[in-house]
Scaffold this active site. Structure first.
Site, PDB file in Angstrom:
ATOM      1  CG  ASN A   9      -1.730   1.238   1.372  1.00  0.00           C
ATOM      2  OD1 ASN A   9      -1.849   2.009   0.419  1.00  0.00           O
ATOM      3  ND2 ASN A   9      -2.314   1.451   2.547  1.00  0.00           N
ATOM      4  CD1 TRP A  10       3.325   0.930  -3.046  1.00  0.00           C
ATOM      5  CD2 TRP A  10       3.602   2.316  -4.796  1.00  0.00           C
ATOM      6  NE1 TRP A  10       4.045   0.259  -4.000  1.00  0.00           N
ATOM      7  CE2 TRP A  10       4.226   1.086  -5.076  1.00  0.00           C
ATOM      8  CE3 TRP A  10       3.649   3.333  -5.753  1.00  0.00           C
ATOM      9  CZ2 TRP A  10       4.900   0.848  -6.287  1.00  0.00           C
ATOM     10  CZ3 TRP A  10       4.306   3.106  -6.948  1.00  0.00           C
ATOM     11  CH2 TRP A  10       4.934   1.865  -7.208  1.00  0.00           C
ATOM     12  CE  LYS A  11       0.135   3.462   4.731  1.00  0.00           C
ATOM     13  NZ  LYS A  11      -0.108   3.598   6.165  1.00  0.00           N
ATOM     14  CG  HIS A  97      -5.891   1.666   4.924  1.00  0.00           C
ATOM     15  ND1 HIS A  97      -5.525   2.624   5.830  1.00  0.00           N
ATOM     16  CD2 HIS A  97      -4.839   0.825   4.798  1.00  0.00           C
ATOM     17  CE1 HIS A  97      -4.273   2.379   6.233  1.00  0.00           C
ATOM     18  NE2 HIS A  97      -3.838   1.295   5.618  1.00  0.00           N
ATOM     19  CD  GLU A  99      -3.200   5.389   6.582  1.00  0.00           C
ATOM     20  OE1 GLU A  99      -3.145   5.493   5.341  1.00  0.00           O
ATOM     21  OE2 GLU A  99      -2.267   4.898   7.259  1.00  0.00           O
ATOM     22  CD  GLU A 169      -3.727  -2.835   7.146  1.00  0.00           C
ATOM     23  OE1 GLU A 169      -2.590  -3.010   6.716  1.00  0.00           O
ATOM     24  OE2 GLU A 169      -4.395  -1.821   6.899  1.00  0.00           O
ATOM     25  N   GLY A 175       2.096   2.171  10.707  1.00  0.00           N
ATOM     26  CA  GLY A 175       3.010   3.300  10.589  1.00  0.00           C
ATOM     27  C   GLY A 175       3.654   3.711  11.903  1.00  0.00           C
ATOM     28  CB  SER A 215       4.982  -1.757  12.082  1.00  0.00           C
ATOM     29  OG  SER A 215       4.551  -0.423  12.252  1.00  0.00           O
TER      30      SER A 215
HETATM   31  C1  PEP Z   1      -0.905  -0.009   5.892  1.00  0.00           C
HETATM   32  O1  PEP Z   1      -0.967   1.183   5.623  1.00  0.00           O
HETATM   33  O2  PEP Z   1      -1.774  -0.789   5.474  1.00  0.00           O
HETATM   34  C2  PEP Z   1       0.228  -0.465   6.708  1.00  0.00           C
HETATM   35  C3  PEP Z   1       0.198  -1.686   7.163  1.00  0.00           C
HETATM   36  O3  PEP Z   1       1.223   0.449   6.955  1.00  0.00           O
HETATM   37  P1  PEP Z   1       2.653   0.182   7.656  1.00  0.00           P
HETATM   38  O4  PEP Z   1       3.164  -1.126   7.075  1.00  0.00           O
HETATM   39  O5  PEP Z   1       3.487   1.337   7.291  1.00  0.00           O
HETATM   40  O6  PEP Z   1       2.380   0.046   9.120  1.00  0.00           O
END
Ligand code: PEP
Length: 252
Positions: A9-11, A97, A99, A169, A175, A215
């Site tokens: 997931n590049w966001k 997600h 976010e 998640e 993050g 993470s």
């Molecule tokens: C995500 O945004 O889905 C995610 C898991 O981010 P990160 O790996 O940076 O925690």
């Protein structure tokens, strides 16, 4: 058969040029490591999808969007419909997600609309669920995840449900550099699979891929992925570096 999946997931990161470069590096590293037992997916920003769709042609990488509109067309300025995504022949769409839930007020009702549109177009949703830290600390994380699932993917028909990829998640791990332990991940993934067994039966439950996200990186992926109910990862930060992303994909 249940697939091992590593999805990036590049966001809201990378210019198109940087994205092309990242995909080129991923492709060359994959061929060196001969990755075959895992489905790799990249989810770049909307603006990059067409260009990167060409870049991944003839490779083992698939491509997805990070979001879509809950309406199919019309006066919704700034939105991108599932039909538009379908017209450029992408494979997956991330739905729900944390976010999007937190910053764009996406409710379960909205997510269910999106899930139906995605599945009716023949695209595949990667559906995210997970609790925030206060819910984990209060010991209600199982209940929170159960409700998120019951209000959305469990309202789909069985035929549609079978096509969903689930990503657990925990929001406190996204993050933050703080990963769920291998035991915490397995415990809740097993709980999710048991819920699926109760709802749709054990054959369906055994076929669904449940990814861990939060993470996950090149150092901890192996320990997380060795669990019987963890079928890979949804990777944020570490998907922006080709070597880390490919190392994670080699962690089964
Ligand atoms: C995500 O945004 O889905 C995610 C898991 O981010 P990160 O790996 O940076 O925690």
């Amino acid at each position: 058969m249940r697939k091992n999946i590593v999805a990036g997931n590049w966001k809201m990161n990378k210019t198109i040029e940087e994205g092309v470069q990242l995909v080129k590096e991923i492709k060359s590293l994959i061929s060196e490591k001969q990755i075959s037992s895992v489905q790799l997916i990249i989810n770049p920003p909307f603006t990059h999808l067409s260009v990167l769709k060409n870049e991944i042609a003839n490779s083992v990488i698939k491509i997805g969007a990070q979001n879509c509109s809950y309406e199919s067309s019309g006066a919704y300025t700034g939105e991108v419909s599932v039909g538009m995504l379908k017209s450029i022949d992408i494979d997956y769409v991330i739905i729900g997600h944390s976010e999007r839930r937190a910053y764009f007020n996406e409710t379960d009702e909205i997510l269910l609309k999106k899930l139906n549109l995605v599945l009716e177009s023949g695209l595949l949703p990667i559906f995210c669920c997970g609790e925030v830290l206060s819910q984990r600390d209060a010991g209600i994380h199982f209940e929170v995840v159960r409700q998120q699932i019951e209000n959305t993917i469990f309202k789909l028909s069985e035929d549609k449900f079978k096509k969903v990829v689930i990503a657990y998640e925990p929001v406190w791990a996204i993050g933050t550099g703080r990963t769920a332990t291998s035991e915490q991940a397995q415990e809740i993934h097993k709980y999710i699979r048991n819920l699926i067994t109760e709802k749709f039966g054990s054959t369906v439950a055994s076929e669904i891929s449940i990814l861990y996200g939060g993470s996950c990186n090149a150092q901890n992926a192996k320990e997380l992925f060795q669990n019987p109910d963890v079928d890979g990862g949804l990777i944020g930060g570490a998907s922006l570096k080709a070597a880390d992303f490919v190392q994670i994909a080699s962690s089964f």
